[in-house]
Scaffold this active site. Structure first.
Site, PDB file in Angstrom:
ATOM      1  N   ASP A   8      19.276 123.259  48.182  1.00 60.35           N
ATOM      2  CA  ASP A   8      19.571 122.595  49.436  1.00 60.35           C
ATOM      3  C   ASP A   8      20.730 121.617  49.141  1.00 60.35           C
ATOM      4  OD1 ASP A   8      19.018 121.583  52.091  1.00 60.35           O
ATOM      5  OD2 ASP A   8      18.209 119.826  51.084  1.00 60.35           O
ATOM      6  N   ASP A  10      21.967 118.429  51.416  1.00 62.34           N
ATOM      7  CA  ASP A  10      21.682 117.032  51.735  1.00 62.34           C
ATOM      8  C   ASP A  10      20.334 116.627  51.128  1.00 62.34           C
ATOM      9  OD1 ASP A  10      21.429 114.534  52.916  1.00 62.34           O
ATOM     10  OD2 ASP A  10      20.670 115.350  54.796  1.00 62.34           O
TER      11      ASP A  10
END
Ligand code: B16
Ligand code: MG
Length: 219
Positions: A8, A10
């Protein structure tokens, strides 16, 4: 066996949550909507359009679709402008080291982010070369907790989900990894990502050595 890693963006590679917060706060102030850090936490890992709907629901606001898109675009313009100030100093501590280590050991690496701005963020960080595949908000239509973004990434890497470990900081991101039958590493507090296969408070602790020790039968 583990052959690939899917990250991922953020909250795992970099902390863009603060920039998303500032942009939503500016839009909300302009609209006279309430928006604070607690509400911002609910937006972790979810798409831009889902995010504005959470904020509108919280404020008891309903608008036509065209206006919602217009407001979400205003927020995005503020956010994208703020990315200009992001530099290669803005990796979360430990993230660049882990990516470097994975490259040197020859693992396949993909991005699996909900953001439509992931390419710009990776460019600002000078991180593009760490990734064989970039899965972002433009790659699939169903967002987390649906597993689609991670399935897109593993498919492009040519790997089965059970050959991959997903790194996620969002509750719905871990839900998505599990729904797709991926191994998972949660980054953050127990109440958020305690359902991951293994959890670390920060990326600094999530070294390849620690990950290998946990999943030792898979390496
Ligand atoms: P954009 P991730 C997510 O990134 C953010 O956590 C979330 O707050 C944001 O709404 C979403 O990206 C969409 O971002 O507006 O840039 O398309 O955690 O999936 O990397
Ligand atoms: Mg995230």
């Amino acid at each position: 066996m583990i052959k690939g890693f899917i990250f991922d963006l953020d909250g795992v590679i970099t902390d863009t949550a603060e920039l998303h917060y500032a942009a939503w706060k500016k839009l909300s102030d302009e609209q006279g909507w309430h928006f604070d850090r607690e509400l911002n936490e609910k937006l972790r890992g979810i798409s831009r359009m889902d995010s504005i709907k959470v904020i509108m629901d919280h404020n008891g606001v309903s608008l036509d679709d065209a206006t919602i898109v217009e407001l979400a675009t205003m927020k995005n313009d503020i956010y994208v402008d703020s990315l200009d100030d992001m530099t290669p100093e803005d990796y979360l501590p430990g993230a660049r080291e882990l990516l470097t280590h994975l490259r040197s050991e020859g693992f396949s690496v993909a991005l699996g982010s909900a953001s439509k701005n992931a390419n710009k963020v990776l460019k600002q960080l000078n991180a593009v070369h760490f990734f064989d595949v970039i899965g972002d908000g433009n790659s699939v239509s169903k967002s987390k907790p649906a597993p689609d973004i991670f399935l897109f990434a593993s498919d492009k890497l040519g790997l089965r989900p059970d050959n991959c470990i997903v790194f996620e900081d969002a509750e719905k991101g871990i839900d998505a990894a599990k729904a797709g039958n991926f191994h998972s590493v949660g980054i953050g507090p127990e109440e958020r990502v305690g359902h991951a296969d293994i959890r670390f408070d920060t990326m600094k602790q999530a070294t390849l050595f620690e990950v290998k020790s946990h999943f030792k039968d898979l390496f």
